[in-house]
Motif scaffolding. Structure first.
Motif, mmCIF file in Angstrom:
data_model
loop_
_atom_site.group_PDB
_atom_site.id
_atom_site.type_symbol
_atom_site.label_atom_id
_atom_site.label_comp_id
_atom_site.label_asym_id
_atom_site.label_seq_id
_atom_site.Cartn_x
_atom_site.Cartn_y
_atom_site.Cartn_z
ATOM 1 N N LEU A 192 0.823 -1.203 0.000
ATOM 2 C CA LEU A 192 0.000 0.000 0.000
ATOM 3 C C LEU A 192 0.862 1.260 0.000
ATOM 4 C CD1 LEU A 192 -2.759 -1.032 2.562
ATOM 5 C CD2 LEU A 192 -2.999 -0.836 0.075
ATOM 6 N N LYS A 193 0.533 2.150 -0.912
ATOM 7 C CA LYS A 193 1.213 3.444 -1.002
ATOM 8 C C LYS A 193 0.163 4.540 -0.877
ATOM 9 C CE LYS A 193 5.249 1.572 -1.935
ATOM 10 N NZ LYS A 193 4.833 0.163 -1.711
ATOM 11 N N MET A 194 0.524 5.654 -0.316
ATOM 12 C CA MET A 194 -0.443 6.703 -0.009
ATOM 13 C C MET A 194 -1.269 7.160 -1.216
ATOM 14 S SD MET A 194 -0.181 6.833 3.204
ATOM 15 C CE MET A 194 -1.569 7.954 3.220
ATOM 16 N N PRO A 195 -0.693 7.349 -2.419
ATOM 17 C CA PRO A 195 -1.501 7.821 -3.549
ATOM 18 C C PRO A 195 -2.649 6.883 -3.920
ATOM 19 C CG PRO A 195 0.835 8.130 -3.998
ATOM 20 C CD PRO A 195 0.747 7.284 -2.760
ATOM 21 N N LEU A 196 -2.559 5.604 -3.527
ATOM 22 C CA LEU A 196 -3.635 4.658 -3.838
ATOM 23 C C LEU A 196 -4.920 4.980 -3.092
ATOM 24 C CD1 LEU A 196 -1.661 1.274 -3.708
ATOM 25 C CD2 LEU A 196 -2.461 2.463 -5.756
ATOM 26 N N HIS A 197 -4.825 5.812 -2.070
ATOM 27 C CA HIS A 197 -5.991 6.089 -1.230
ATOM 28 C C HIS A 197 -6.752 7.337 -1.658
ATOM 29 C CE1 HIS A 197 -4.494 2.892 1.252
ATOM 30 N NE2 HIS A 197 -3.364 3.540 1.484
ATOM 31 N N GLY A 198 -6.541 7.766 -2.879
ATOM 32 C CA GLY A 198 -7.315 8.879 -3.412
ATOM 33 C C GLY A 198 -7.110 10.172 -2.647
ATOM 34 N N ALA A 199 -8.214 10.931 -2.498
ATOM 35 C CA ALA A 199 -8.134 12.232 -1.821
ATOM 36 C C ALA A 199 -7.667 12.073 -0.378
ATOM 37 C CB ALA A 199 -9.492 12.923 -1.871
ATOM 38 N N LEU A 200 -8.060 10.982 0.276
ATOM 39 C CA LEU A 200 -7.621 10.771 1.655
ATOM 40 C C LEU A 200 -6.115 10.590 1.720
ATOM 41 C CD1 LEU A 200 -8.023 10.332 4.631
ATOM 42 C CD2 LEU A 200 -8.658 7.959 4.168
ATOM 43 N N GLY A 201 -5.551 9.846 0.777
ATOM 44 C CA GLY A 201 -4.105 9.666 0.741
ATOM 45 C C GLY A 201 -3.376 10.991 0.562
ATOM 46 N N THR A 202 -3.913 11.839 -0.307
ATOM 47 C CA THR A 202 -3.303 13.148 -0.541
ATOM 48 C C THR A 202 -3.396 14.015 0.709
ATOM 49 O OG1 THR A 202 -3.913 13.030 -2.887
ATOM 50 C CG2 THR A 202 -3.336 15.201 -2.008
ATOM 51 N N ALA A 203 -4.552 13.980 1.364
ATOM 52 C CA ALA A 203 -4.735 14.776 2.571
ATOM 53 C C ALA A 203 -3.776 14.331 3.671
ATOM 54 C CB ALA A 203 -6.183 14.668 3.056
ATOM 55 N N VAL A 204 -3.627 13.040 3.839
ATOM 56 C CA VAL A 204 -2.725 12.512 4.858
ATOM 57 C C VAL A 204 -1.278 12.889 4.543
ATOM 58 C CG1 VAL A 204 -1.765 10.368 5.801
ATOM 59 C CG2 VAL A 204 -4.238 10.628 5.587
ATOM 60 N N MET A 205 -0.884 12.724 3.285
ATOM 61 C CA MET A 205 0.489 13.035 2.897
ATOM 62 C C MET A 205 0.837 14.510 3.092
ATOM 63 S SD MET A 205 0.964 10.847 -0.623
ATOM 64 C CE MET A 205 2.602 11.498 -0.920
ATOM 65 N N SER A 206 -0.154 15.375 2.933
ATOM 66 C CA SER A 206 0.125 16.816 3.019
ATOM 67 C C SER A 206 -0.072 17.376 4.420
ATOM 68 C CB SER A 206 -0.762 17.582 2.018
ATOM 69 O OG SER A 206 -2.135 17.290 2.236
ATOM 70 N N SER A 207 -0.367 16.497 5.398
ATOM 71 C CA SER A 207 -0.540 16.926 6.791
ATOM 72 C C SER A 207 0.771 17.463 7.365
ATOM 73 C CB SER A 207 -1.031 15.755 7.639
ATOM 74 O OG SER A 207 -2.277 15.278 7.175
ATOM 75 N N ARG A 208 0.657 18.156 8.473
ATOM 76 C CA ARG A 208 1.849 18.716 9.117
ATOM 77 C C ARG A 208 2.536 17.698 10.022
ATOM 78 N NH1 ARG A 208 -0.778 23.755 11.934
ATOM 79 N NH2 ARG A 208 -2.320 22.104 12.272
ATOM 80 N N THR A 209 1.736 16.960 10.799
ATOM 81 C CA THR A 209 2.306 16.041 11.782
ATOM 82 C C THR A 209 1.648 14.665 11.690
ATOM 83 O OG1 THR A 209 0.676 16.565 13.490
ATOM 84 C CG2 THR A 209 2.656 17.957 13.379
ATOM 85 N N LEU A 210 2.258 13.687 12.334
ATOM 86 C CA LEU A 210 1.706 12.344 12.370
ATOM 87 C C LEU A 210 0.340 12.345 13.046
ATOM 88 C CD1 LEU A 210 2.065 9.297 11.890
ATOM 89 C CD2 LEU A 210 3.213 9.169 14.112
#
Length: 356
Positions: A82-100
């Protein structure tokens, strides 16, 4: 009391996960295409972060995949891919977050978009934060697979986000350790404890402030808005007509027979027709809508000739397809293709909003 899969709301499963699982099956020597076709799924339609597969078809595919591969640990194998881009808009939102912590909060809020019927609750105790994952219905064989993919996937994706395994984290699993797990334990970068009272990720509070490598404030705002809209749309699209459409969208052969769709959804043909009528819909109208959208995609994005497109859409010949397309849009397929390849393509694409 949890609902059963037969009477609970079916929000579908993202098709991209089944596509990824099919690729995994190929690497271990299983004829994934044959398996997909036997379940009634079109292999070419699954490579999408937008389309969703009905819960019943997803469950049947996973169950058959485990049996025919002889590998009950497929969920863990999927987790590692599993890679973050596979999760659509949620993956993008998570990747662009500031912190864990911010990334985990997004996962908690929008998990329904990617794993319907799972929900996450958070609590803090002492120096740790617990993110407990629970299922609101009995998914049968699909449940263990999804829990493996979800919990272990979070560990691997956490490393993608922060650049390293989150130190001090661990995974808790309910029930006894399954016989297959010993083959995967050495691949786990964090401790995994079976026999727990909950399925959960345990993360030291001190690690929640870890920065995300891909943080982007503007992208974060945009993608979160997309998640909100997607969640609203998914909730609104929980009716029976939407369930029928999901089966039509990913079916092979296309278009599917009414009897096949009814069987997939575990209802009689008469009940399927009645329930669609209650929502002011019809089976043929849903088929035609999907056909029109597919036609637009094929005319715009491929070099297939009209005979090939007609065959892909289930028409006897190009003439029949041309007549149907013109009836729907007021223009011929060739004219539509020409318009979409010019600057006024946006106007041509708006033809697809016509009522079928």
């Amino acid at each position: 009391m949890r609902a059963s899969a037969s009477n609970a709301q079916d929000l579908g499963m993202p098709a991209i996960y089944l596509h990824l699982l099919a690729e995994l099956l190929h690497t271990i020597g299983v004829d994934e295409r044959d398996l997909l076709l036997r379940v009634g799924l079109d292999p070419l339609r699954l490579n999408s972060t937008d389309l969703r597969v009905s819960q019943s078809q997803a469950s049947e595919f996973v169950t058959r995949a485990i049996i025919e591969s002889g590998e009950p640990g497929l969920g863990i194998m999927l987790a590692r891919e599993l890679k973050m881009p596979l999760h659509g808009a949620l993956g993008t939102a998570v990747m662009s977050s500031r912190t864990l912590e911010e990334a985990l909060e997004l996962m908690t809020r929008y998990l329904t978009l990617r794993a319907p019927h799972l929900h996450v609750t958070k609590r803090r105790g002492g120096s740790n934060a617990w993110y407990t994952v629970a299922c609101d219905m009995d998914l049968g064989p699909l449940q263990g697979f999804i829990m493996d993919a979800m919990l272990f996937g979070c560990i691997f994706m956490g490393a993608q986000l922060t650049g390293a395994i989150v130190e001090g984290s661990r995974v808790l699993r309910r029930g006894p350790e399954p016989a297959y797990f010993h083959r995967f334990r050495q691949l786990m970068p964090v401790p995994v404890e079976y026999g727990a009272t909950e399925d959960a990720l345990v993360i030291p509070v001190s690690q929640l402030d870890l920065p995300i490598r891909f943080s982007d404030e503007q992208l974060a705002a945009t993608s979160r808005s997309q998640c909100e809209e997607a969640l609203r749309q998914l909730t609104e699209d929980a009716g029976f007509a939407c369930r029928v459409r999901r089966v039509i969208e990913t079916s092979h052969p296309f278009p599917p027979k009414l009897a096949r769709v009814a069987a997939t959804l575990f209802v009689s043909e008469r009940t399927l027709k009645r329930r669609l009528q209650e929502e002011e819909a019809s089976f043929q109208a849903l088929v035609d809508r999907v056909r029109l959208e597919r036609a637009g995609e094929l005319l715009t994005n491929t070099g297939m000739n009209l005979s090939q497109i007609a065959d892909a859409l289930g028409y006897a010949d190009a003439a029949n397809f041309t007549r149907a397309f013109k009836r729907w849009t007021g223009t011929s397929p060739s004219q539509y293709r020409n318009h979409t390849r010019r600057p006024q393509g946006i106007a041509a694409k708006s033809m697809l909003t016509a009522t079928v």
